[in-house]
Design a protein around this motif. Structure first.
Motif, PDB file in Angstrom:
ATOM      1  N   CYS A  30       0.650  -0.998   0.157  1.00 32.95           N
ATOM      2  CA  CYS A  30       0.093   0.117  -0.288  1.00 32.95           C
ATOM      3  C   CYS A  30       1.417   1.368  -0.214  1.00 32.95           C
ATOM      4  O   CYS A  30       0.826   1.915   0.536  1.00 32.95           O
ATOM      5  CB  CYS A  30      -0.882   0.070   1.044  1.00 32.95           C
ATOM      6  SG  CYS A  30      -2.135  -1.218   1.438  1.00 32.95           S
ATOM      7  N   THR A  31       1.798   1.658  -1.255  1.00 32.90           N
ATOM      8  CA  THR A  31       2.976   2.548  -0.714  1.00 32.90           C
ATOM      9  C   THR A  31       2.688   3.859  -1.632  1.00 32.90           C
ATOM     10  O   THR A  31       2.727   4.777  -0.320  1.00 32.90           O
ATOM     11  CB  THR A  31       3.496   1.743  -1.978  1.00 32.90           C
ATOM     12  OG1 THR A  31       5.123   2.729  -1.672  1.00 32.90           O
ATOM     13  CG2 THR A  31       3.957   2.227  -3.211  1.00 32.90           C
ATOM     14  N   ASP A  36       0.848  -1.130  -4.694  1.00 38.65           N
ATOM     15  CA  ASP A  36       0.119  -0.458  -4.290  1.00 38.65           C
ATOM     16  C   ASP A  36      -1.358  -1.322  -5.735  1.00 38.65           C
ATOM     17  O   ASP A  36      -0.659  -1.824  -6.724  1.00 38.65           O
ATOM     18  CB  ASP A  36      -0.032   1.023  -5.033  1.00 38.65           C
ATOM     19  CG  ASP A  36      -1.289   1.836  -3.753  1.00 38.65           C
ATOM     20  OD1 ASP A  36      -0.594   2.288  -3.485  1.00 38.65           O
ATOM     21  OD2 ASP A  36      -2.523   1.475  -4.535  1.00 38.65           O
ATOM     22  N   ILE A  37      -2.191  -0.623  -5.567  1.00 37.21           N
ATOM     23  CA  ILE A  37      -3.597  -1.795  -6.351  1.00 37.21           C
ATOM     24  C   ILE A  37      -3.472  -0.426  -7.069  1.00 37.21           C
ATOM     25  O   ILE A  37      -4.960  -0.760  -8.069  1.00 37.21           O
ATOM     26  CB  ILE A  37      -4.944  -2.251  -5.700  1.00 37.21           C
ATOM     27  CG1 ILE A  37      -5.340  -3.104  -6.603  1.00 37.21           C
ATOM     28  CG2 ILE A  37      -5.380  -0.948  -5.142  1.00 37.21           C
ATOM     29  CD1 ILE A  37      -6.206  -3.800  -5.283  1.00 37.21           C
ATOM     30  N   ASP A  65      -2.662  -6.371  -5.877  1.00 39.58           N
ATOM     31  CA  ASP A  65      -3.928  -6.717  -4.647  1.00 39.58           C
ATOM     32  C   ASP A  65      -3.019  -7.627  -3.292  1.00 39.58           C
ATOM     33  O   ASP A  65      -2.390  -8.507  -2.960  1.00 39.58           O
ATOM     34  CB  ASP A  65      -4.407  -7.824  -4.802  1.00 39.58           C
ATOM     35  CG  ASP A  65      -5.987  -7.485  -4.356  1.00 39.58           C
ATOM     36  OD1 ASP A  65      -6.541  -6.886  -3.190  1.00 39.58           O
ATOM     37  OD2 ASP A  65      -7.119  -7.997  -4.487  1.00 39.58           O
ATOM     38  N   LEU A  66      -2.707  -6.037  -1.995  1.00 34.76           N
ATOM     39  CA  LEU A  66      -1.607  -6.774  -0.907  1.00 34.76           C
ATOM     40  C   LEU A  66      -0.975  -7.211  -1.440  1.00 34.76           C
ATOM     41  O   LEU A  66       0.425  -6.838  -2.044  1.00 34.76           O
ATOM     42  CB  LEU A  66      -2.921  -7.305  -0.136  1.00 34.76           C
ATOM     43  CG  LEU A  66      -4.516  -6.782   0.290  1.00 34.76           C
ATOM     44  CD1 LEU A  66      -4.557  -7.407   1.201  1.00 34.76           C
ATOM     45  CD2 LEU A  66      -3.822  -5.071   1.113  1.00 34.76           C
ATOM     46  N   ASN A 121       1.462   1.412   5.691  1.00 34.96           N
ATOM     47  CA  ASN A 121      -0.009   1.876   5.955  1.00 34.96           C
ATOM     48  C   ASN A 121      -1.082   1.818   5.247  1.00 34.96           C
ATOM     49  O   ASN A 121      -1.096   2.483   4.320  1.00 34.96           O
ATOM     50  CB  ASN A 121       0.491   3.661   5.844  1.00 34.96           C
ATOM     51  CG  ASN A 121      -0.469   4.982   6.049  1.00 34.96           C
ATOM     52  OD1 ASN A 121      -1.262   3.973   6.927  1.00 34.96           O
ATOM     53  ND2 ASN A 121       0.079   5.534   5.823  1.00 34.96           N
ATOM     54  N   ALA A 155      -7.716   4.909  -0.553  1.00 38.09           N
ATOM     55  CA  ALA A 155      -6.515   4.965   0.735  1.00 38.09           C
ATOM     56  C   ALA A 155      -6.819   5.059   1.967  1.00 38.09           C
ATOM     57  O   ALA A 155      -6.149   4.904   3.012  1.00 38.09           O
ATOM     58  CB  ALA A 155      -5.252   6.200   0.838  1.00 38.09           C
TER      59      ALA A 155
HETATM   60  C1  LIG Z   1      -3.401   4.956   3.375  1.00 34.96           C
HETATM   61  S1  LIG Z   1      -2.236   5.256   2.332  1.00 34.96           S
HETATM   62  C2  LIG Z   1      -0.981   5.083   1.973  1.00 34.96           C
HETATM   63  C3  LIG Z   1      -0.047   5.055   1.299  1.00 34.96           C
HETATM   64  C4  LIG Z   1       1.208   6.008   2.006  1.00 34.96           C
HETATM   65  N1  LIG Z   1       1.937   3.939   1.855  1.00 34.96           N
HETATM   66  C5  LIG Z   1       1.661   7.173   2.902  1.00 34.96           C
HETATM   67  O1  LIG Z   1       1.973   6.864   4.309  1.00 34.96           O
HETATM   68  O2  LIG Z   1       1.654   7.916   2.345  1.00 34.96           O
HETATM   69  C6  LIG Z   1      -3.147   3.744   1.307  1.00 34.96           C
HETATM   70  C7  LIG Z   1      -3.036   2.892   0.123  1.00 34.96           C
HETATM   71  O3  LIG Z   1      -3.820   1.504  -0.293  1.00 34.96           O
HETATM   72  C8  LIG Z   1      -3.717   1.262  -1.392  1.00 34.96           C
HETATM   73  N2  LIG Z   1      -4.462   0.363  -1.317  1.00 34.96           N
HETATM   74  C9  LIG Z   1      -5.902   0.225  -1.301  1.00 34.96           C
HETATM   75  N3  LIG Z   1      -6.244  -1.616  -0.754  1.00 34.96           N
HETATM   76  C10 LIG Z   1      -5.174  -1.680  -1.368  1.00 34.96           C
HETATM   77  C11 LIG Z   1      -4.850  -3.293  -1.705  1.00 34.96           C
HETATM   78  N4  LIG Z   1      -6.071  -4.355  -2.660  1.00 34.96           N
HETATM   79  N5  LIG Z   1      -3.892  -3.232  -2.447  1.00 34.96           N
HETATM   80  C12 LIG Z   1      -2.733  -2.734  -2.404  1.00 34.96           C
HETATM   81  N6  LIG Z   1      -3.010  -1.455  -1.987  1.00 34.96           N
HETATM   82  C13 LIG Z   1      -4.150  -0.591  -1.494  1.00 34.96           C
HETATM   83  C14 LIG Z   1      -4.548   2.561  -1.433  1.00 34.96           C
HETATM   84  O4  LIG Z   1      -3.892   2.773  -2.766  1.00 34.96           O
HETATM   85  C15 LIG Z   1      -3.522   3.597  -1.036  1.00 34.96           C
HETATM   86  O5  LIG Z   1      -2.098   4.125  -2.027  1.00 34.96           O
END
Ligand SMILES: C[S@@+](CC[C@H](N)C(=O)[O-])C[C@H]1O[C@@H](n2cnc3c(N)ncnc32)[C@H](O)[C@@H]1O
Length: 257
Positions: free
Chosen positions: A107-108, A129-130, A155-156, A172, A191
Motif C-alpha cells: 500500500c505504498t 499498490d493496487i 492486490d496486497l 500504512n 486509501a
Molecule cells: C493510507 S494510503 C498509504 C499511502 C502511503 N503508504 C503513505 O503512507 O502515505 C493506503 C494505500 O493503499 C492502497 N490500497 C488500497 N487497497 C489496496 C489493496 N487491496 N492492495 C494494494 N494497495 C491497496 C491505496 O491505493 C493507497 O495508496
C-alpha cells in the motif's frame, strides 16, 4: 490584497513563495505590494478545502520533498513514527543476515515509506499498490530520489497471481472505519476505508504475512484499534507491541511472527 494581509492567512506565505518564486525574507521586505490574482485564486481554492499539496504537486515527508498529485494519499507527518520504527527493526533484524533483507512496503501510495527505507537501510525494497495512479506517482518519486525500489501493481501481497515473499512487511494500509468521514473529499476512498471496524485490510495483511513466513511486520493503525487488534493477534504472533505518535496516540504495531 496586500502581501502583508495575505501572509496572515494559513498557507499564505507558502502560496506566495511558490507563485512569486521568492523567499520569506523578500516577502516581508515587499509586504506593501499587491498579491497577484493567481495567488488569490489559489488561496480561495485552498480555503474551500482543496489540498495545497495537490495544487503545487509537492509534499514534504521525513525531511524530503516528494511529488504528489490528486488520486494519491498525501503522506502525513504521523506516518514518520511508523517509518522510524520500521527502519530500526530492519537495521536490527537484518544486520546478521549474509544476503540483503527483503522488505515489502504494501500500500505504498506515493512511495514515501519505501523510498525512505531504501535510503536508511541496506535492504532490498519492493513497493506495492493496487492503484495505477499511486504506482505512477511512486515511480516518479523513486526516479526523483534515485533509489533502488521495485514497484509492483498488486492486490496486497498478490501480484500477477503470485504472492510476494519477503523478510519484513511494512505498511500504512487503509484502516479507517467505513462510517467515518474522510478529512477531505479530494483524497481517494481507496486509501482510507478498511471495513466496519477499519481492520479488514490490516487483518488480511497480518494473516498473509504470517502464512508467507515473514519474520516481522510494522503496520500503521488507528488510535482506537488497539484492543480489537490485540484480541485478533493473541494466537497469531510470537510477540507484538503497539507504539504511539508524537501526540501520544496509538499509531502503529510491530509484530514478530
Ligand atoms: C493510507 S494510503 C498509504 C499511502 C502511503 N503508504 C503513505 O503512507 O502515505 C493506503 C494505500 O493503499 C492502497 N490500497 C488500497 N487497497 C489496496 C489493496 N487491496 N492492495 C494494494 N494497495 C491497496 C491505496 O491505493 C493507497 O495508496
Amino acid at each position: 490584497m496586500k502581501i502583508k494581509d495575505f501572509l496572515k492567512e494559513t498557507n499564505g506565505s507558502y502560496i506566495l513563495e511558490k507563485v512569486l518564486n521568492k523567499d520569506k525574507t523578500w516577502l516581508f521586505l515587499h509586504d506593501d505590494l499587491e498579491v497577484p490574482k493567481e495567488a488569490v485564486e489559489i488561496l480561495r481554492k485552498v480555503k474551500s478545502g482543496y489540498p495545497v499539496e495537490y495544487i503545487f504537486e509537492e509534499v514534504w515527508f521525513y525531511g524530503d520533498r516528494f511529488y504528489i498529485k490528486e488520486g494519491v494519499l498525501i503522506p502525513r507527518d504521523d506516518t514518520e513514527v511508523v517509518l522510524e520504527r520500521a527502519i530500526k527493526l530492519i537495521n536490527e533484524k537484518c544486520k546478521t543476515k549474509s544476503e540483503k533483507c527483503k522488505i515489502v512496503d504494501c500500500c505504498t501510495g506515493s512511495g514515501v515509506i519505501a523510498i525512505e527505507i531504501a535510503k536508511h537501510t541496506n535492504a532490498k525494497v519492493i513497493a506495492t499498490d493496487i492503484s495505477d495512479t499511486a504506482i505512477e506517482v511512486a515511480e516518479k518519486n523513486i526516479a526523483l530520489h534515485n533509489v533502488d525500489v521495485e514497484v509492483k501493481k498488486c492486490d496486497l501481497l498478490k501480484c500477477e497471481g503470485e504472492e510476494i515473499k519477503a523478510d519484513i512487511l511494512v505498511s500504512n494500509p487503509p484502516y479507517v472505519e467505513n462510517s467515518w468521514q474522510k478529512p477531505n473529499v479530494y483524497e481517494p476512498d481507496l486509501a482510507f476505508y478498511g471495513g466496519d471496524d477499519g481492520l479488514d485490510i490490516v487483518k488480511e495483511l497480518i494473516l498473509k504475512a504470517k502464512d508467507l513466513k515473514y519474520k516481522a511486520a510494522v503496520i500503521e493503525i488507528g488510535y482506537n484499534q488497539k484492543n480489537l487488534l490485540s484480541e485478533f493477534l493473541k494466537d497469531k504472533a510470537e510477540s507484538f507491541e503497539f507504539f504511539n505518535d508524537l501526540a501520544g496516540n496509538v499509531r502503529g504495531i510491530e509484530i514478530i511472527f
